[in-house]
Design a protein around this motif. Structure first.
Motif, PDB file in Angstrom:
ATOM      1  N   LEU A 288       0.885  -1.432  -0.144  1.00  0.00           N
ATOM      2  CA  LEU A 288       0.102   0.177  -0.044  1.00  0.00           C
ATOM      3  C   LEU A 288       1.087   1.266  -0.176  1.00  0.00           C
ATOM      4  O   LEU A 288       1.062   1.801   1.130  1.00  0.00           O
ATOM      5  CB  LEU A 288      -0.624   0.062   1.292  1.00  0.00           C
ATOM      6  CG  LEU A 288      -1.922   1.093   1.515  1.00  0.00           C
ATOM      7  CD1 LEU A 288      -3.313   0.982   0.127  1.00  0.00           C
ATOM      8  CD2 LEU A 288      -3.031   0.827   2.414  1.00  0.00           C
ATOM      9  N   PRO A 289       1.448   1.477  -1.278  1.00  0.00           N
ATOM     10  CA  PRO A 289       1.677   2.691  -1.469  1.00  0.00           C
ATOM     11  C   PRO A 289       0.690   4.421  -1.420  1.00  0.00           C
ATOM     12  O   PRO A 289      -0.228   4.352  -1.006  1.00  0.00           O
ATOM     13  CB  PRO A 289       3.127   2.714  -2.387  1.00  0.00           C
ATOM     14  CG  PRO A 289       1.587   2.249  -3.358  1.00  0.00           C
ATOM     15  CD  PRO A 289       0.914   0.748  -2.690  1.00  0.00           C
ATOM     16  N   GLY A 290       1.652   5.290  -1.243  1.00  0.00           N
ATOM     17  CA  GLY A 290       0.800   6.438  -1.099  1.00  0.00           C
ATOM     18  C   GLY A 290      -0.232   6.394  -2.586  1.00  0.00           C
ATOM     19  O   GLY A 290      -0.079   6.383  -3.547  1.00  0.00           O
TER      20      GLY A 290
ATOM     21  N   MET B 144      -8.625   0.856   0.402  1.00  0.00           N
ATOM     22  CA  MET B 144      -7.385  -0.436   0.743  1.00  0.00           C
ATOM     23  C   MET B 144      -6.982   0.037   2.514  1.00  0.00           C
ATOM     24  O   MET B 144      -6.239  -1.095   2.844  1.00  0.00           O
ATOM     25  CB  MET B 144      -6.439  -0.254   0.127  1.00  0.00           C
ATOM     26  CG  MET B 144      -7.073  -1.027  -1.079  1.00  0.00           C
ATOM     27  SD  MET B 144      -6.758  -2.896  -1.069  1.00  0.00           S
ATOM     28  CE  MET B 144      -7.283  -3.660  -2.839  1.00  0.00           C
ATOM     29  N   ALA B 145      -7.633   1.330   2.935  1.00  0.00           N
ATOM     30  CA  ALA B 145      -6.769   2.085   3.578  1.00  0.00           C
ATOM     31  C   ALA B 145      -7.061   1.091   5.018  1.00  0.00           C
ATOM     32  O   ALA B 145      -7.088   1.216   6.347  1.00  0.00           O
ATOM     33  CB  ALA B 145      -7.128   3.643   4.093  1.00  0.00           C
ATOM     34  N   GLY B 146      -8.593   0.540   5.314  1.00  0.00           N
ATOM     35  CA  GLY B 146      -9.074  -0.362   5.700  1.00  0.00           C
ATOM     36  C   GLY B 146      -8.664  -1.632   6.413  1.00  0.00           C
ATOM     37  O   GLY B 146      -8.532  -2.069   7.228  1.00  0.00           O
ATOM     38  N   TRP B 147      -7.363  -1.920   6.050  1.00  0.00           N
ATOM     39  CA  TRP B 147      -6.145  -3.096   5.773  1.00  0.00           C
ATOM     40  C   TRP B 147      -5.272  -2.204   7.315  1.00  0.00           C
ATOM     41  O   TRP B 147      -4.583  -4.147   7.842  1.00  0.00           O
ATOM     42  CB  TRP B 147      -5.238  -3.371   4.934  1.00  0.00           C
ATOM     43  CG  TRP B 147      -5.712  -4.078   3.896  1.00  0.00           C
ATOM     44  CD1 TRP B 147      -5.752  -3.987   2.089  1.00  0.00           C
ATOM     45  CD2 TRP B 147      -7.017  -5.251   4.252  1.00  0.00           C
ATOM     46  NE1 TRP B 147      -7.209  -4.713   1.459  1.00  0.00           N
ATOM     47  CE2 TRP B 147      -6.998  -5.715   2.859  1.00  0.00           C
ATOM     48  CE3 TRP B 147      -7.122  -6.137   5.390  1.00  0.00           C
ATOM     49  CZ2 TRP B 147      -7.813  -7.186   2.789  1.00  0.00           C
ATOM     50  CZ3 TRP B 147      -7.914  -7.405   5.389  1.00  0.00           C
ATOM     51  CH2 TRP B 147      -8.064  -8.028   3.937  1.00  0.00           C
ATOM     52  N   TYR B 148      -5.567  -1.020   7.601  1.00  0.00           N
ATOM     53  CA  TYR B 148      -4.790  -0.211   8.538  1.00  0.00           C
ATOM     54  C   TYR B 148      -5.135  -1.051  10.115  1.00  0.00           C
ATOM     55  O   TYR B 148      -6.755  -1.218  10.225  1.00  0.00           O
ATOM     56  CB  TYR B 148      -4.147   0.826   8.857  1.00  0.00           C
ATOM     57  CG  TYR B 148      -3.351   0.749   8.155  1.00  0.00           C
ATOM     58  CD1 TYR B 148      -2.361   1.144   7.832  1.00  0.00           C
ATOM     59  CD2 TYR B 148      -3.852   1.758   5.954  1.00  0.00           C
ATOM     60  CE1 TYR B 148      -0.605   1.213   7.250  1.00  0.00           C
ATOM     61  CE2 TYR B 148      -2.885   2.484   5.542  1.00  0.00           C
ATOM     62  CZ  TYR B 148      -1.117   1.636   5.644  1.00  0.00           C
ATOM     63  OH  TYR B 148      -0.336   2.725   5.111  1.00  0.00           O
ATOM     64  N   GLY B 149      -5.207  -1.941  11.161  1.00  0.00           N
ATOM     65  CA  GLY B 149      -5.432  -2.303  11.765  1.00  0.00           C
ATOM     66  C   GLY B 149      -6.440  -3.892  11.793  1.00  0.00           C
ATOM     67  O   GLY B 149      -6.676  -4.842  13.090  1.00  0.00           O
TER      68      GLY B 149
ATOM     69  N   GLY C 168      -4.168  -6.524  11.287  1.00  0.00           N
ATOM     70  CA  GLY C 168      -3.880  -7.289  11.676  1.00  0.00           C
ATOM     71  C   GLY C 168      -2.481  -7.674  10.921  1.00  0.00           C
ATOM     72  O   GLY C 168      -1.635  -8.832  10.616  1.00  0.00           O
ATOM     73  N   LEU C 169      -3.143  -8.005   9.396  1.00  0.00           N
ATOM     74  CA  LEU C 169      -1.804  -8.203   8.455  1.00  0.00           C
ATOM     75  C   LEU C 169      -1.167  -7.620   7.638  1.00  0.00           C
ATOM     76  O   LEU C 169      -0.428  -6.342   7.986  1.00  0.00           O
ATOM     77  CB  LEU C 169      -2.693  -8.102   7.361  1.00  0.00           C
ATOM     78  CG  LEU C 169      -3.857  -8.659   7.115  1.00  0.00           C
ATOM     79  CD1 LEU C 169      -4.846  -8.800   5.415  1.00  0.00           C
ATOM     80  CD2 LEU C 169      -3.627 -10.516   7.285  1.00  0.00           C
ATOM     81  N   PRO C 170       0.703  -7.785   7.783  1.00  0.00           N
ATOM     82  CA  PRO C 170       1.657  -6.857   7.197  1.00  0.00           C
ATOM     83  C   PRO C 170       0.803  -6.403   6.316  1.00  0.00           C
ATOM     84  O   PRO C 170       0.652  -6.474   5.098  1.00  0.00           O
ATOM     85  CB  PRO C 170       2.245  -8.343   7.605  1.00  0.00           C
ATOM     86  CG  PRO C 170       2.384  -9.479   7.015  1.00  0.00           C
ATOM     87  CD  PRO C 170       0.500  -9.628   7.506  1.00  0.00           C
ATOM     88  N   ILE C 171       1.635  -4.596   5.961  1.00  0.00           N
ATOM     89  CA  ILE C 171       1.487  -4.170   5.728  1.00  0.00           C
ATOM     90  C   ILE C 171       3.198  -3.726   5.564  1.00  0.00           C
ATOM     91  O   ILE C 171       3.518  -2.567   6.324  1.00  0.00           O
ATOM     92  CB  ILE C 171       0.755  -2.411   5.770  1.00  0.00           C
ATOM     93  CG1 ILE C 171      -0.857  -3.840   6.168  1.00  0.00           C
ATOM     94  CG2 ILE C 171       0.606  -1.130   4.618  1.00  0.00           C
ATOM     95  CD1 ILE C 171      -1.762  -2.292   5.962  1.00  0.00           C
ATOM     96  N   ILE C 172       3.172  -3.049   3.657  1.00  0.00           N
ATOM     97  CA  ILE C 172       4.383  -2.372   3.412  1.00  0.00           C
ATOM     98  C   ILE C 172       3.726  -1.354   2.557  1.00  0.00           C
ATOM     99  O   ILE C 172       2.816  -0.951   1.507  1.00  0.00           O
ATOM    100  CB  ILE C 172       4.955  -3.220   2.708  1.00  0.00           C
ATOM    101  CG1 ILE C 172       5.782  -5.170   3.283  1.00  0.00           C
ATOM    102  CG2 ILE C 172       6.137  -2.914   1.828  1.00  0.00           C
ATOM    103  CD1 ILE C 172       5.940  -5.841   2.260  1.00  0.00           C
TER     104      ILE C 172
END
Length: 284
Positions: A214-216, A245-250, A252-256
């Motif tokens: 998830l880049p900017g 896609m910002a819903g992936w924050y929080g 528990g999945l790893p985010i790059i």
């Protein structure tokens, strides 16, 4: 819901429509009662134990004109594909090495995140056999009658999407059963669990390791502008996809966040993330 690269945004998830095991197993209700069949024990994930030897086949008759010809067709039997199991944590003294381990990885991200480029590079530079399976490529195997989501997300396009995902999962399981790692890429939305990660887990297995790329927003807009054909989206569509896609924050999945990373750097960071996932598999 996943959103395949080059596809318009599907409707957001509505409460009460999430994935549940019963919803995907209609035969669970109203089934005839009786003892359930006992499956044979598995010696390893994806491998069925050999059955008892059967009676020998009768020798073919050749009319007495010399010995029978050998029955050699060149066919190489392969182990059947099965779900990849959850990876077990290695001993504390052993550092997991994702570069030499057979893995199943799901790379998630919006259009323009660089999923395909990173997945191909990562697969190309592994020390063990590795396959890259792109959901978009498999969707586009359908030529005549292709349900292009650019023309609108409907039952027909969703059915082809589900079929492509199931095909990818089938391919991954067969590669893994034969010792070949896999990296799959898909734009999975966190607010559409009915066709989200649960589907990938069912098709590939609980050992699938999801990682979010998830880049900017400005980065994905620049990359999308370099695309052509039905894989290029409008800026408004890209912005909406990125926001969801910002819903992936929080989660528990790893985010790059690869905003400032090139493809080799991102692939190297992916290995570090996978090493942590092998030591402590994420809950999803």
């Amino acid at each position: 819901m996943q959103h395949a690269v080059g596809s318009p945004l599907p409707p957001p998830h509505q409460p009460g429509h999430g994935w549940s095991p019963a919803a995907h197993h209609p035969g669970a209700q109203g089934a005839p009662q009786g003892p359930a069949p006992v499956p044979p024990p598995l010696s390893a994930p994806g491998f069925a134990p050999p059955g008892p030897p059967g009676p020998a086949a009768p020798a073919p008759q050749h009319g007495g004109y010399g010995p029978p010809a050998p029955e050699s067709t060149g066919h190489v039997p392969l182990p059947p594909g099965g779900p990849v199991a959850m990876p077990s944590a290695p001993p504390a003294a052993t550092a997991p090495d994702p570069t030499s381990t057979t893995l199943a990885v799901l790379l998630i991200g919006p259009a323009g995140a660089g999923k395909t480029s990173v997945a191909k590079y990562w697969a190309d530079h592994r020390r063990v056999p590795t396959a890259h399976i792109s959901l978009d490529d498999v969707r586009e195997w359908v030529r005549s009658g292709f349900a292009d989501p650019q023309s609108g997300w409907n039952d027909h396009s969703e059915a082809q999407y589900r079929l492509a995902r199931r095909t990818c999962g089938f391919a991954a399981r067969n590669f893994l059963a034969n010792g070949i790692s896999c990296i799959l890429d898909d734009a999975v939305f966190p607010d559409r669990p009915v066709v989200g990660l649960g589907g990938w887990k069912r098709h590939v297995g609980p050992g699938l390791l999801p990682v979010v790329l998830l880049p900017g927003l400005e980065i994905v807009l620049e990359r999308n502008a370099e695309r052509s054909g039905n894989r290029r989206l409008t800026d408004e569509e890209v912005a909406r996809i990125h926001g969801r896609m910002a819903g992936w924050y929080g989660s528990g999945l790893p985010i790059i966040d690869n905003s400032q990373l090139d493809v080799p750097q991102t692939a190297h960071l992916l290995d570090e993330v996978l090493a942590r996932s092998l030591a402590s598999p994420p809950s999803w």
